[in-house]
Each structure stands twice: as structure tokens, then as C-alpha cells.
Design a protein around this motif. Sequence first.
Motif, short mmCIF file in Angstrom:
data_model
loop_
_atom_site.label_atom_id
_atom_site.label_comp_id
_atom_site.label_asym_id
_atom_site.label_seq_id
_atom_site.Cartn_x
_atom_site.Cartn_y
_atom_site.Cartn_z
N TRP A 126 17.20 51.92 36.17
CA TRP A 126 18.08 50.89 36.72
C TRP A 126 17.46 50.28 37.98
CZ3 TRP A 126 22.57 49.15 34.45
CH2 TRP A 126 23.35 48.27 35.19
N ARG A 127 16.89 51.15 38.84
CA ARG A 127 16.24 50.65 40.06
C ARG A 127 15.01 49.81 39.72
NH1 ARG A 127 20.73 51.40 42.39
NH2 ARG A 127 21.31 53.55 42.82
N GLN A 128 14.27 50.23 38.69
CA GLN A 128 13.13 49.42 38.25
C GLN A 128 13.60 48.04 37.81
OE1 GLN A 128 11.76 52.67 35.54
NE2 GLN A 128 9.72 52.13 36.22
N ALA A 129 14.68 47.99 37.06
CA ALA A 129 15.22 46.70 36.61
C ALA A 129 15.72 45.87 37.79
CB ALA A 129 16.34 46.92 35.60
N ASP A 130 16.31 46.54 38.79
CA ASP A 130 16.74 45.83 40.02
C ASP A 130 15.55 45.17 40.69
OD1 ASP A 130 19.44 46.35 39.87
OD2 ASP A 130 19.39 48.10 41.19
N ARG A 131 14.43 45.90 40.74
CA ARG A 131 13.25 45.38 41.44
C ARG A 131 12.74 44.09 40.80
NH1 ARG A 131 10.75 49.87 41.77
NH2 ARG A 131 9.29 49.74 40.04
N TYR A 132 12.84 43.98 39.49
CA TYR A 132 12.39 42.78 38.79
C TYR A 132 13.55 41.81 38.49
CZ TYR A 132 7.98 45.26 38.15
OH TYR A 132 6.80 45.92 38.36
N ARG A 133 14.75 42.14 39.01
CA ARG A 133 15.94 41.30 38.83
C ARG A 133 16.16 40.96 37.35
NH1 ARG A 133 19.00 39.84 42.48
NH2 ARG A 133 19.84 38.07 41.31
N VAL A 134 16.19 42.00 36.54
CA VAL A 134 16.40 41.84 35.10
C VAL A 134 17.90 41.95 34.80
CG1 VAL A 134 15.94 42.82 32.82
CG2 VAL A 134 14.13 42.80 34.56
N PRO A 135 18.53 40.91 34.24
CA PRO A 135 19.95 41.00 33.86
C PRO A 135 20.14 42.08 32.79
CG PRO A 135 19.22 38.71 33.89
CD PRO A 135 17.99 39.55 34.01
N ARG A 136 21.28 42.78 32.86
CA ARG A 136 21.52 43.89 31.94
C ARG A 136 22.94 43.85 31.38
NH1 ARG A 136 19.82 46.92 36.96
NH2 ARG A 136 19.40 44.75 37.42
N ILE A 137 23.08 44.34 30.15
CA ILE A 137 24.38 44.71 29.64
C ILE A 137 24.33 46.21 29.37
CG2 ILE A 137 24.98 42.47 28.66
CD1 ILE A 137 24.05 43.37 25.97
N CYS A 138 25.48 46.87 29.43
CA CYS A 138 25.53 48.33 29.30
C CYS A 138 26.16 48.72 27.96
CB CYS A 138 26.35 48.93 30.44
SG CYS A 138 25.77 48.49 32.09
N PHE A 139 25.62 49.77 27.37
CA PHE A 139 26.18 50.31 26.13
C PHE A 139 26.45 51.79 26.36
CE2 PHE A 139 25.75 52.17 21.81
CZ PHE A 139 26.81 51.47 21.20
N ILE A 140 27.74 52.16 26.34
CA ILE A 140 28.11 53.58 26.48
C ILE A 140 28.10 54.19 25.09
CG2 ILE A 140 29.87 55.20 27.27
CD1 ILE A 140 30.75 53.12 29.32
N ASN A 141 27.12 55.03 24.85
CA ASN A 141 26.86 55.61 23.53
C ASN A 141 27.54 56.98 23.41
OD1 ASN A 141 25.67 55.68 20.97
ND2 ASN A 141 23.79 56.61 21.73
N LYS A 142 27.54 57.52 22.22
CA LYS A 142 28.02 58.87 21.93
C LYS A 142 29.52 59.03 22.23
CE LYS A 142 23.46 60.90 22.76
NZ LYS A 142 22.68 62.02 23.31
N MET A 143 30.29 57.99 21.94
CA MET A 143 31.74 58.06 22.16
C MET A 143 32.42 59.06 21.23
SD MET A 143 32.84 56.22 24.67
CE MET A 143 34.58 56.20 24.25
N ASP A 144 31.71 59.51 20.20
CA ASP A 144 32.30 60.46 19.26
C ASP A 144 32.04 61.91 19.65
OD1 ASP A 144 29.52 60.01 18.80
OD2 ASP A 144 29.70 61.04 16.87
N ARG A 145 31.24 62.12 20.70
CA ARG A 145 30.85 63.48 21.07
C ARG A 145 31.94 64.19 21.87
NH1 ARG A 145 25.21 64.02 21.96
NH2 ARG A 145 25.73 65.85 23.22
N VAL A 146 31.97 65.51 21.78
CA VAL A 146 32.91 66.31 22.57
C VAL A 146 32.60 66.11 24.05
CG1 VAL A 146 33.67 68.64 23.14
CG2 VAL A 146 33.18 68.02 20.75
N GLY A 147 33.61 65.80 24.84
CA GLY A 147 33.41 65.56 26.26
C GLY A 147 33.18 64.11 26.62
N ALA A 148 33.23 63.20 25.64
CA ALA A 148 33.00 61.78 25.92
C ALA A 148 34.10 61.25 26.85
CB ALA A 148 32.99 60.99 24.62
N ASP A 149 33.67 60.54 27.91
CA ASP A 149 34.62 60.01 28.90
C ASP A 149 34.04 58.71 29.45
OD1 ASP A 149 36.32 59.42 30.98
OD2 ASP A 149 36.32 61.45 31.85
N TYR A 150 34.44 57.59 28.85
CA TYR A 150 33.85 56.32 29.27
C TYR A 150 34.28 55.94 30.68
CZ TYR A 150 38.07 53.42 28.70
OH TYR A 150 39.30 52.84 28.86
N ARG A 151 35.49 56.36 31.11
CA ARG A 151 35.95 56.02 32.46
C ARG A 151 35.07 56.69 33.52
NH1 ARG A 151 40.72 56.89 29.60
NH2 ARG A 151 42.10 55.06 29.41
#
Length: 688
Positions: free
Chosen positions: A119-144
Motif C-alpha cells: 500500500w505504501r509503495q502504491a502511495d509513493r507512485y500515487r496509484v489509484p486503488r480499489i479494495c477487494f475483501i476476499n475469503k468472506m466464506d472463511r471462519v472468522g471473516a469480519d469485513y468491518r
Amino acid sequence: MQHPPLDSIRNIGIISHIDAGKTTVSERILFYTGESHRIGEVHDGEAVMDWMPQEQERGITITSTATVCRWGGCRINLIDTPGHIDFTIEVERSLRVLDGAVAVFSAVEGVQPQSESVWRQADRYRVPRICFINKMDRVGADYRETIRQIEEKLGARPVLLQIPSGAEASFAGVVDLIAEEFLTFSEADQGRIVERHPIPAEIAEEARAARETMIEAAADFDDAILADFLEGAPITPERIRGALRKGTIACRIFPVFMGTALRNKGIQPLLDAVAAYLPSPRDVPPVIGQRPESDIVDTLLCDPAGPLCALAYKVQSDEGRKLSYLRIYSGTVKAGGALWNSTRGCFEKAARLFRMHAHKREQIDEALAGDIVAVAGLKEVLTGDTLCNPTHKVILEGLTVPEPVVALAVEPKGVDDRDKLLPALEKLQWEDPTFRVHEDEETGQTILTGMGELHLEVVTDRLEREFGVQVKTGRPQVVYRETITRPAERQEVFRTEFEGKVQGGEVHLRLTPLHRGDGVRIVVPPAEVLGITRELHSAITDSLTRGSSTGCVTGYPLTDLEVRVTAVPTEPGITTETGVRAAAGRGLMHTARDAAPTLLEPLMNLEIITPGEYAGKVLGSVQQKRGRVEGIVSQGSTEVIRALVPLSEMFGYMTELRSATKGRGSFTMEFSRFDQAPVAVLQQFGLG
């Protein structure tokens, strides 16, 4: 061949911590866009993007891999990057040339150490990002919790564009907050069909609140949306997407999506988001270049008709020949055309052009501004070189290359191996700027330096598989740094006679310690101030730069000090370029020895995940390794231990951790900083 409009091109990368699911996401993208006809799984060693044998055997990504796919009228140049810290240069050079990225986070582990690094590397080059929260089916998944960590650890502003229906085993799909629809993914055909339903009543209130928050974020980039929102007037999805796109491209917000790539849920909306929110080559700022040997700065628009300018961001050894990956910022490259390498000052010939599909190639005749392609035939090019028109020479900013911290001695096993070793190592150095090779003057051994044990293990494995070179290896060694602990000054005079001519030089130096992490600062006043020629000035600067890379006592590079030239007295007929070069180099070595030199060792940020019942034993082992525990976080039945540990204590730690936790513990490690080495190490090098 038909070239797509610039507005429809997306140059994106997939970035994350190791094992968050980058390659699994990439495989689904290729499947749903029709580029592959079956899903290759990482755990089966069949992923398209992980094509190297070393990747398939270890189940991890080692090298960044480029491919091309199409979705919704967009052509997507996709780069899948490694998550392991040893291969961080692959992330660095990819982000240097990408216009946007998808950051993948695990819904169970949240923001992990390497997630922060990329993330810091992307900040340095000012790269726009979208986020994907993966593994929502796994035990312990907590998107919040993951959202909270993105805000706190990354200092970012995530904006939910989806919320889930259910979690862990009950994860059923996602609510599209813009379209106000509930999306599910058909399990009968591997998630190909996206089914749209009304929002379930049990999450309708949560969806309404999340949608209001999303519209408030969009209103920050469109005042008319704010006015309509306050008045209760309807706001079309197109207007919301347009405002969110502005904020995303400005790197002020980061849209968040979620799903489970392994269970084929959530990838098509992610692809829609790549097209809707990430920038085209036209949307990013023009590239800035500098004319060689000049202060003139060029601003190059992304225009196929403009002067050619391209950056070689990656060089790969392909059966002994170079295959160079280019990001074209301006102009057009044609197969068979001549290019000027402004970094090396030579002509190159682009013999053949390819559009890459992982390790497979599609030959093309030309490539235009905004594209990412591979070129065969460039002989002198290395990572970070600029290629341009000989009539419009320009140099782009290169890459930030991290310094290697682990060394390994290798010896060829047989006579045939001895002849093949150095040419093979040279080819591997083409590919990887963080991999270095030198010969130990005392032992005559060949020393490989890299970013970690795994990095050097992969190098030696490739030597045997790809180049047929078998080597014997020693135990990995830490790469230290030298520094000084007090100021020192010296007047260094050099005199020698060579072929009847006196070569002389005199240089006055002052060395001053700097704070940790400041690096080496070489200060040579302008030639006019010192009263010397530009040739002498260049010779002194070059000699001090070289000297700082070889140290003064142990041969390790110098760091955290200022080297200042205070005077360069000259004598007509005596002072020569060779003389001042020798005086500067010898002066630096002796002045540093007078400044109470010491050694710095690399410290690593360590994160250990262990079942709670073994936490005490793991903590004890960390403290025995001179580690400093910086935090312990409970996540259900597991404990996450964060510590700062000397690298020298961490060799072979995986075996030790597995033994202590009955195979259930895991750890990740990344470089933090250099700090004072212990007395035992100083005595070993004669500095105690």
C-alpha cells in the motif's frame, strides 16, 4: 490489428499480502473474461499466472506476470504481483508503470504487514486503488474489522460499495449499494451467472445506512449530488459512479468490494469496478522526463502520435536472451524499429513485439502509447532504462530498488559448472535488481546477496533447472552496514609516479554521523566553488560514491553519515584526475576509521500467527532471539504476535516455529531498519 481507444485501456495490478488470494482472484478474472476456459487453482499448482515450476511447487507467486483480457468494452492489461517480502522488487516495478491497482485483503486476517508495504509503495507512485475483501466464506471473516484496519493502519478512506449477506459458511452474496440490488452467483456453472434480486429484508436497514454513507462520499466530489441528497431528490447511479471515479483517481477514496474468489463469488462486480473507477492512460498525469545532460524537463502526453518514450520496467532471461517488458508512455513502437536507450546511451533494435499472456506470447506488429508489451532483441537494456526517439532524447525517473540483506556463498560442484556459473548469474542479475553477485577477495568464493532466504533458494534452484549449473551453498549470512559514531576530518594527499609522470591529488574531507535511516549524503560543492575542473569534480564524486558502497573496515556499505568535501588544493602539472580519485577513496576509508566505526544489523518486523495454547512458548523463543515484542492481538482462538527481531536470529525459524506449535503456527517477516549490532558481532569483525 485494431487498437482500442485509449479511454478503454486499463493497466492494473493485483497487490496484497502473501496468501490473501491475489492469484486466485487473477485466475477468476481470466476465467470470467474468457481468456482461460478452466479455472486453475494455486493449491493444485495449475494457476495460469503462476507458471514457473518454483511457483507451482511452493504455491506462491515469485515473479510478476502480465496478461491481457477484455471486459465490458475495456482491454485490461493485468499484472499479478508476489506477496512475499523477498520479491518486493516485483511489486515496486509493477506499480511504477501501472495506472491502477486492486488491493486484496483477507476478511479473516485483515491488513497484514505486507499489505501495508505494498500500500505504501502504491502511495509513493500515487496509484489509484480499489479494495477487494476476499475469503468472506472463511471462519472468522469480519469485513468491518478489515475496514477499520484499512482506516487505522493505512490511513486511507475506504468507501463501501457493497455489503455482504451473511458471513463465513452462510455468505450468500453481496448487495450492490449503487444499483440497490442483491447479487448472488450461480454455483451450478462456477459463478458465471450473476443473479439479481431485491435486497433481503433482514439487511435492508443496514444497506440503507451504508448507501447514505456512500452518497456522502460521492458528494465530496460533486456538489450537485450533495444538494439533491439533502433535498431527497433521486440521484442516478451514473452520477454516483462519476463522482466516485473522480475521488478514486485522485487517490482520496478507495471503493471497497467483497466476495470469495475460491468459491467464485464477487469477481464480476470487481471487474465492473475496474472499468468504472480505475483510470485509463488518459486519466493519469502526463509523464515527466528530463533531457540528458540538461536541466530541460519534458512533459509527455499519452499520445500515439507523440515522440516515443517508454520505460523498461522488467527484463527477463528467456532461454539466454533478454525479453524486455515496456510501458509505452508516448509514441509508437514498431517491430523491427530502432530505439535509443537514453539511460545507456546506445541504439537498440526492437526485433519482435509481443502481447504477453503469462509465459505465452502473441506476436504483434506495433504497440501504441498507453500499452504494456514485451520486446525481444534489446541487448543492452536493464530494468529502469528509458527508450525513446534518437531525435527526442529523454530520461524518465527510474525505480526505487531496496538493498539486499542476506548473503550466500556458492561454489560450483564440477568443472563444467564452474564455466557456466558466472554467465548464468549474469543473466539472473538482468532480471532482478535486488540480486547481486561479487567475489570474496579473501576466500575467492562467489557471494550472492538477496532479499531473504527464499529469494536465494529460488535463485540456486533456477541455476540448476534453467541453466544446468549445480552449486554447493553455505549457510545464509546477514548483510550488515558500517557507520560512524563521531565526526572526523582528514587531509588526504596522494602521490605516485607512473610511466615517468607524477599522479597527484589532495582532498580534505569531513565525516559526520547522521540519524538512523538517513543513508549516505555525499556533499561536493560545485566545481567553481572548489576551484577545480568539472572532470576533477566528477572524479571525486564518483570515487566517494564507490567508496561508500564498500565500507572502511569490513567491506559492508557505509550508511547514516555525511561525507563533505571541504577543499581540493591543486598543483599545476601534479594534480590529475587519477590522483584526486585515489585521494578521495583513500581519504574516505581513513577518515571513517578515525570516526569510531561500528556495524549496524538489519532488524525485521515479525508477525507470528499461533494457536493461543502455544503463545507462551512462541513468545519465549522470540525473546531468546533478542526480539522485542511490540503487540499481541487475539483473533478468536489464535494470537497474532508482532515483534522486532534481528535478521541474524531468524534463519531456519520456520522449522522451529512448526515444532513449537505442532505445525499450526505461521509467520511473515519484512525489513524494518538497520540498528546497532551487538558486541559479539562487533568483536567478530574486530570492532569490539
